[in-house]
Design a protein around this motif. Structure first.
Motif, mmCIF file in Angstrom:
data_model
loop_
_atom_site.group_PDB
_atom_site.id
_atom_site.type_symbol
_atom_site.label_atom_id
_atom_site.label_comp_id
_atom_site.label_asym_id
_atom_site.label_seq_id
_atom_site.Cartn_x
_atom_site.Cartn_y
_atom_site.Cartn_z
ATOM 1 N N VAL A 56 -22.546 -35.410 -14.167
ATOM 2 C CA VAL A 56 -21.986 -34.246 -14.837
ATOM 3 C C VAL A 56 -21.583 -33.065 -13.739
ATOM 4 O O VAL A 56 -20.703 -32.374 -13.888
ATOM 5 C CB VAL A 56 -23.378 -33.345 -15.844
ATOM 6 N N TYR A 57 -22.405 -33.072 -12.734
ATOM 7 C CA TYR A 57 -22.225 -32.152 -11.533
ATOM 8 C C TYR A 57 -20.905 -32.467 -11.083
ATOM 9 O O TYR A 57 -19.877 -31.663 -10.890
ATOM 10 C CB TYR A 57 -23.250 -32.096 -10.513
ATOM 11 N N VAL A 58 -20.728 -33.583 -10.631
ATOM 12 C CA VAL A 58 -19.611 -34.355 -9.919
ATOM 13 C C VAL A 58 -18.157 -33.744 -10.774
ATOM 14 O O VAL A 58 -17.280 -33.360 -10.460
ATOM 15 C CB VAL A 58 -19.394 -35.692 -9.471
ATOM 16 N N GLU A 59 -18.520 -34.144 -12.008
ATOM 17 C CA GLU A 59 -17.299 -34.122 -12.985
ATOM 18 C C GLU A 59 -16.769 -32.416 -13.144
ATOM 19 O O GLU A 59 -15.741 -32.044 -13.257
ATOM 20 C CB GLU A 59 -17.323 -34.651 -14.385
ATOM 21 N N ALA A 60 -17.969 -31.583 -13.324
ATOM 22 C CA ALA A 60 -17.708 -30.235 -13.450
ATOM 23 C C ALA A 60 -17.084 -29.810 -12.251
ATOM 24 O O ALA A 60 -16.325 -28.854 -12.375
ATOM 25 C CB ALA A 60 -19.007 -29.625 -13.665
ATOM 26 N N VAL A 61 -17.671 -30.098 -11.128
ATOM 27 C CA VAL A 61 -16.869 -29.615 -9.875
ATOM 28 C C VAL A 61 -15.286 -29.904 -9.765
ATOM 29 O O VAL A 61 -14.421 -29.120 -9.466
ATOM 30 C CB VAL A 61 -17.556 -29.794 -8.560
ATOM 31 N N ARG A 62 -14.989 -31.192 -10.031
ATOM 32 C CA ARG A 62 -13.890 -31.749 -10.018
ATOM 33 C C ARG A 62 -12.755 -31.213 -10.924
ATOM 34 O O ARG A 62 -11.695 -31.207 -10.780
ATOM 35 C CB ARG A 62 -13.795 -33.155 -9.960
ATOM 36 N N GLY A 63 -13.521 -30.663 -11.845
ATOM 37 C CA GLY A 63 -12.481 -30.409 -13.336
ATOM 38 C C GLY A 63 -12.503 -28.777 -13.156
ATOM 39 O O GLY A 63 -11.974 -28.335 -14.212
ATOM 40 N N THR A 64 -12.803 -27.937 -12.322
ATOM 41 C CA THR A 64 -12.671 -26.860 -12.255
ATOM 42 C C THR A 64 -12.081 -25.987 -11.111
ATOM 43 O O THR A 64 -12.186 -26.844 -10.039
ATOM 44 C CB THR A 64 -14.087 -25.725 -12.383
ATOM 45 N N PRO A 65 -11.335 -24.923 -11.093
ATOM 46 C CA PRO A 65 -10.615 -24.537 -9.605
ATOM 47 C C PRO A 65 -11.755 -24.061 -8.670
ATOM 48 O O PRO A 65 -12.688 -23.394 -9.095
ATOM 49 C CB PRO A 65 -9.780 -23.452 -10.245
ATOM 50 N N MET A 66 -11.179 -24.371 -7.443
ATOM 51 C CA MET A 66 -12.290 -23.831 -6.256
ATOM 52 C C MET A 66 -12.325 -22.370 -6.451
ATOM 53 O O MET A 66 -13.322 -21.817 -6.080
ATOM 54 C CB MET A 66 -11.876 -24.462 -4.996
#
Ligand SMILES: Nc1ncnc2c1ncn2[C@@H]1O[C@H](COP(=O)(O)OP(=O)(O)OP(=O)(O)O)[C@@H](O)[C@H]1O
Ligand SMILES: [Mg+2]
Lengths: 220, 242
Positions: A56-66
């Motif tokens: 979930v963490y990895v997907e959330a980070v990769r799916g939101t703008p830095m």
């Protein structure tokens, strides 16, 4: 078009900014590698309740703008943790590290999975525990394979670190923004730092490529 | 030394071991032969718990290793295994490959591990390769290092799974010689092999496996000259013609 004398007088200022950029990038990568390794271990676990939060963490980070992540950490998370008097660059490093950790996790996971399963079986057959197999047999090989990808991540982070200018960290981009606004010299300042970023990324890739070639020769 | 009682193992729907029983005496070299898919590798891997049998019992040196309370690592340090594809650790030198398990598993000092490693490397005739990396060695040399690596743990039993099948023909000899020497010194060995020459000359007894069970278990002279099971005779005719 380009106001060269302005660039000339701003060199000390911009050089200090570039120093901050490299400082932030370096520590973000170090923490990012540690975070990425932990996440990779979790994602490769046999237990679903360890795998799930990491995924979930990895997907959330990769799916939101830095940029959003940086703002969230500085304006949202830091005050919540009571870090009101912390320097903004701490938040910048934290955000970049948490972000690159998610990307590095996938690199490490792939690297670990690509190690022949015979390696694990041979180590187990000698009586090693799963932890020893990971530490002495799998990870050293996976990390060596991942070195080029870690190098790429460093180059990416040099560029992405410019986003921490949004929380007033005095790195290269932020300093250029201030000068540009004060002197109305937007083109000069931004083309100036574009060239500086390019010099940093280009030099880094060259150095890494040379290191890699030497490593490869050394291990042959 | 090794006692196997009514061992069963399935992978999903596929029943691979259908009640295997056998006893192997200390110092014996037993070859496991049989057609592809008959379950030889699976049986061998049950002996060091790389596969967990579904039911049945295995004793090694008096210890019931199928006891759920037994630690797998304790079983594995007493049983060395040699694989078809060597599986040396490519990021370590030859000597380091041999030292790592004694240091990490047995807890011996670096100096002692070095002595042990040198001793076994010498035994397989590769002392001068100590500081090379595995990829700098020929297949036959790599397999001899793998044997030294397993021996360095001073196991009670050595398991070989087609240790020469991945080698060029001119290199099988050097590995077979090491295995024969080891057998001659009284190591207890279970050897899965397609090398009928080795089975005939070096083994005390041969297990012929067919369809997940022991079809015949007897001395090489009997197996090769007057097998009692027609399937054994048919198998031997097919491999010897090849
Ligand atoms: N991990 C596994 N998962 C599913 N099926 C497996 C697994 N390991 C082995 N098998 C199947 O079990 C059967 C027996 O395999 P095994 O490797 O024990 O045979 P073998 O006698 O060693 O054959 P070979 O001479 O080809 O090495 C085969 O049909 C194989 O496909
Ligand atoms: Mg097999």
């Amino acid at each position: 078009m380009v106001n060269w004398s302005l660039i000339w007088t701003e060199i000390p200022n911009l050089a200090r900014g570039a120093g901050w950029t490299l400082f932030i990038t370096f520590f973000s990568l170090m923490f990012g590698v540690a975070i990425g390794l932990c996440l990779a271990m979790l994602r490769l676990s046999r237990r679903w309740w360890l795998r799930l939060p990491a995924s979930v963490y990895v997907e959330a980070v990769r799916g939101t703008p830095m940029l959003v992540q940086i703002l969230l950490i500085w304006f949202g998370v830091f005050p919540m943790l009571g870090l009101n008097r912390a320097e903004a660059y701490y938040a910048g490093i934290a955000a970049l590290a948490l972000n690159s950790g998610a990307y590095l996790c996938e690199i490490f996971r792939g690297g670990i999975q690509s190690i022949d399963k015979g390696q694990r079986e041979a180590a187990l057959s000698l009586g090693m525990t799963e932890t020893q197999v990971m530490a002495h047999v799998i990870l050293p090989q996976a990390l060596a394979n991942a070195l080029p990808a870690i190098g790429n991540e460093f180059v990416t982070l040099i560029k992405d670190s410019s986003l921490v200018s949004s929380i007033a960290v005095a790195e290269l981009t932020y300093r250029a923004m201030l000068v540009a606004a004060r002197r109305y010299e937007y083109f000069t300042m931004y083309i100036g730092i574009a060239i500086m970023y390019f010099a940093m990324t280009f030099a880094t890739s060259r150095i890494l490529a040379r290191l890699e070639a030497r490593l490869r020769k050394g291990s042959k | 030394m090794i006692r196997i009682e009514n061992l069963h193992k399935s992978f999903g729907e596929l029943e691979v071991l259908k009640g295997v029983s056998a006893r192997i005496a200390p110092g014996e070299t037993v070859c496991l032969i049989g057609s592809s898919g008959s379950g030889k590798t699976t049986l061998l891997r049950c002996l060091n718990l790389l596969e967990m049998p579904d039911s049945g019992e295995i004793w090694i040196g008096g210890q019931r290793i199928t006891d759920p309370k037994v630690k797998k690592t304790d079983v594995r340090r007493e049983t060395g295994m040699v694989f078809q594809h060597f599986n040396l650790f490519p990021h370590m030198t030859v000597i380091r490959n041999i030292m790592i398990a004694p240091i990490k598993v047995r807890g011996v000092s670096d100096g002692e591990a070095l002595d042990i490693a040198r001793h076994f490397l010498d035994k397989v005739g590769l002392s001068e390769k100590a500081d090379n990396y595995p990829r700098q060695l020929s297949g036959g040399q790599q397999q001899r290092v793998a044997i030294a690596r397993a021996l360095a743990m001073k196991p009670q039993v050595m398991l070989f799974d087609e240790a020469t099948s991945a080698l060029d023909p001119e290199m099988t000899g050097e590995v077979i010689k090491v295995m024969k020497d080891l057998s001659g010194e009284g190591m207890t060995m279970v050897v899965v092999t397609h090398e009928m020459g080795f089975a005939r000359e070096a083994s005390n007894r041969i297990i012929f496996m067919a369809d997940g069970a022991v079809a015949e278990f007897d001395a090489p002279g009997v197996i090769f000259n007057r097998p009692s099971n027609p399937a054994t005779a048919a198998f031997l005719r097919s491999v010897i013609r090849m």
